[in-house]
Scaffold this motif. Structure first.
Motif, mmCIF file in Angstrom:
data_model
loop_
_atom_site.group_PDB
_atom_site.id
_atom_site.type_symbol
_atom_site.label_atom_id
_atom_site.label_comp_id
_atom_site.label_asym_id
_atom_site.label_seq_id
_atom_site.Cartn_x
_atom_site.Cartn_y
_atom_site.Cartn_z
ATOM 1 N N GLY A 117 -4.707 0.124 3.039
ATOM 2 C CA GLY A 117 -5.199 -0.952 2.170
ATOM 3 C C GLY A 117 -6.106 -0.451 1.067
ATOM 4 N N GLY A 118 -7.004 0.478 1.413
ATOM 5 C CA GLY A 118 -7.903 1.039 0.406
ATOM 6 C C GLY A 118 -7.137 1.825 -0.648
ATOM 7 N N ALA A 119 -6.130 2.580 -0.202
ATOM 8 C CA ALA A 119 -5.326 3.352 -1.151
ATOM 9 C C ALA A 119 -4.544 2.442 -2.079
ATOM 10 N N ILE A 120 -4.022 1.342 -1.556
ATOM 11 C CA ILE A 120 -3.314 0.373 -2.386
ATOM 12 C C ILE A 120 -4.251 -0.231 -3.426
ATOM 13 N N ALA A 121 -5.449 -0.586 -2.988
ATOM 14 C CA ALA A 121 -6.424 -1.183 -3.910
ATOM 15 C C ALA A 121 -6.719 -0.245 -5.079
ATOM 16 N N GLU A 122 -6.949 1.018 -4.781
ATOM 17 C CA GLU A 122 -7.269 1.972 -5.846
ATOM 18 C C GLU A 122 -6.059 2.236 -6.738
ATOM 19 N N SER A 123 -4.878 2.297 -6.146
ATOM 20 C CA SER A 123 -3.674 2.524 -6.939
ATOM 21 C C SER A 123 -3.423 1.381 -7.917
ATOM 22 N N LEU A 124 -3.571 0.147 -7.450
ATOM 23 C CA LEU A 124 -3.366 -0.999 -8.341
ATOM 24 C C LEU A 124 -4.457 -1.083 -9.405
ATOM 25 N N ALA A 125 -5.664 -0.660 -9.054
ATOM 26 C CA ALA A 125 -6.723 -0.589 -10.070
ATOM 27 C C ALA A 125 -6.343 0.414 -11.158
ATOM 28 N N ASN A 126 -5.742 1.520 -10.760
ATOM 29 C CA ASN A 126 -5.282 2.509 -11.740
ATOM 30 C C ASN A 126 -4.207 1.934 -12.647
ATOM 31 N N GLU A 127 -3.459 0.941 -12.140
ATOM 32 C CA GLU A 127 -2.413 0.300 -12.931
ATOM 33 C C GLU A 127 -2.960 -0.817 -13.813
ATOM 34 N N GLY A 128 -4.277 -1.044 -13.752
ATOM 35 C CA GLY A 128 -4.901 -2.000 -14.647
ATOM 36 C C GLY A 128 -5.267 -3.335 -14.047
ATOM 37 N N SER B 220 7.629 13.710 15.912
ATOM 38 C CA SER B 220 8.923 14.129 16.439
ATOM 39 C C SER B 220 10.023 13.110 16.142
ATOM 40 N N PHE B 221 9.652 11.870 15.835
ATOM 41 C CA PHE B 221 10.638 10.839 15.526
ATOM 42 C C PHE B 221 11.009 10.818 14.044
ATOM 43 N N VAL B 222 10.273 11.573 13.240
ATOM 44 C CA VAL B 222 10.428 11.522 11.791
ATOM 45 C C VAL B 222 11.347 12.640 11.320
ATOM 46 N N ALA B 223 12.257 12.343 10.411
ATOM 47 C CA ALA B 223 13.209 13.354 9.938
ATOM 48 C C ALA B 223 12.508 14.540 9.295
ATOM 49 N N THR B 224 11.427 14.291 8.587
ATOM 50 C CA THR B 224 10.694 15.379 7.944
ATOM 51 C C THR B 224 9.786 16.118 8.918
ATOM 52 N N GLY B 225 9.544 15.511 10.079
ATOM 53 C CA GLY B 225 8.662 16.115 11.066
ATOM 54 C C GLY B 225 7.204 16.041 10.722
ATOM 55 N N ALA B 226 6.837 15.189 9.780
ATOM 56 C CA ALA B 226 5.448 15.141 9.313
ATOM 57 C C ALA B 226 5.011 13.711 9.047
ATOM 58 N N TYR B 227 3.698 13.512 9.088
ATOM 59 C CA TYR B 227 3.094 12.241 8.693
ATOM 60 C C TYR B 227 3.189 12.074 7.172
ATOM 61 N N GLY B 228 3.203 10.814 6.748
ATOM 62 C CA GLY B 228 3.067 10.519 5.341
ATOM 63 C C GLY B 228 1.613 10.351 4.955
ATOM 64 N N LYS B 229 1.388 10.144 3.670
ATOM 65 C CA LYS B 229 0.033 9.949 3.135
ATOM 66 C C LYS B 229 -0.122 8.504 2.657
ATOM 67 N N THR B 230 -1.363 8.052 2.644
ATOM 68 C CA THR B 230 -1.608 6.688 2.157
ATOM 69 C C THR B 230 -1.106 6.522 0.721
ATOM 70 N N ALA B 231 -1.142 7.603 -0.056
ATOM 71 C CA ALA B 231 -0.666 7.543 -1.440
ATOM 72 C C ALA B 231 0.825 7.233 -1.507
ATOM 73 N N ASP B 232 1.585 7.621 -0.484
ATOM 74 C CA ASP B 232 3.019 7.316 -0.454
ATOM 75 C C ASP B 232 3.256 5.808 -0.409
#
Length: 243
Positions: A16-27, A202-214
């Protein structure tokens, strides 16, 4: 009052915090709601204000009708409008269905699903053509790869159905409704080096966690003018968990 406003529920940290900052960057000017952590909410507000945008933190009880309505009304009274509503607040109960209490089931249904419906119903009364409704679901709404998430999965599985219905309800008004489904995302509550991380990865095709920025990038796209013809859809950002 002509400045566009985005409201993110559960916006004080993590996705939620990452979304808030991203949308702020969009104006967008930003309103966030939070349940308890005022310090985290204030940090997000300061970060957004540092970008030159207006920001508002609203303490609200998402388990009540009054709390859901208050988030909408407070945003309108303080910032004047709502152009994007991102329903991100939720809870993650873990336990086998035969061990889950009716109280826990009710709390999860209330916060993960009913609050989304109420906030949508209240917000759209004040939204104009071009506005966006974005619901944060989960890849676990599409796939339950291990025991103990049946109630959570059920609430998240319901969001795409709700979004499709809302898209039909509001299509003629020029308001879109979509779902973003994250997979395992590195947050304070679900860290990539936490106890469950090896299993979840182990359930993810990439084998890794995503980031909030994604997730924030996916939401920013759906909130943009370029997504005006996208509605009733689900955007899954899960590293291939559902593949």
């Amino acid at each position: 009052m002509n400045q566009k406003v985005a409201l993110i529920t559960g916006g004080s940290r993590g996705i939620g915090g990452a979304i808030a900052e991203s949308l702020a960057n969009e104006g967008f000017d930003i309103a966030i709601s939070y349940a308890n952590n005022a310090a985290c909410a204030e940090d997000v507000v300061k970060a957004i204000q540092a970008k030159g945008r207006r920001a508002l933190a609203i303490k609200a009880d998402g388990s009540t009708v009054e709390g859901n309505k208050a988030v909408i009304s407070k945003t309108l009274s303080e910032l004047g409008r709502i152009d994007v509503l991102v329903c991100n607040a939720g809870r993650y109960p873990y336990g086998l269905i035969n061990e889950m209490s009716t109280e826990e089931i009710d709390k999860t249904l209330t916060l993960n699903l009913r609050s989304v419906m109420i906030e949508t119903a209240e917000a759209v009364k004040h939204m104009q053509a071009g506005s966006r409704l974005i619901y944060i679901g989960s890849a676990f709404g599409e796939r339950a790869p291990f025991p103990g998430i049946s109630v959570y999965s059920a609430t998240k599985a319901a969001l795409p159905g709700f979004a499709r219905g809302v898209a039909r309800d509001l299509g003629s008004k020029g308001i879109t409704a979509n779902v973003v489904q994250p997979g395992p995302i590195d947050t304070e509550l679900n860290p990539a080096d936490g106890a469950a991380a090896k299993m979840l990865s182990s359930f993810v095709a990439t084998g890794a966690y995503g980031k909030t920025a994604d997730i924030a990038a996916a939401v920013s796209f759906l909130a943009s003018p370029g997504a005006g013809y996208v509605t009733g859809s689900t955007l899954t950002v899960d590293g291939g968990l559902c593949a």
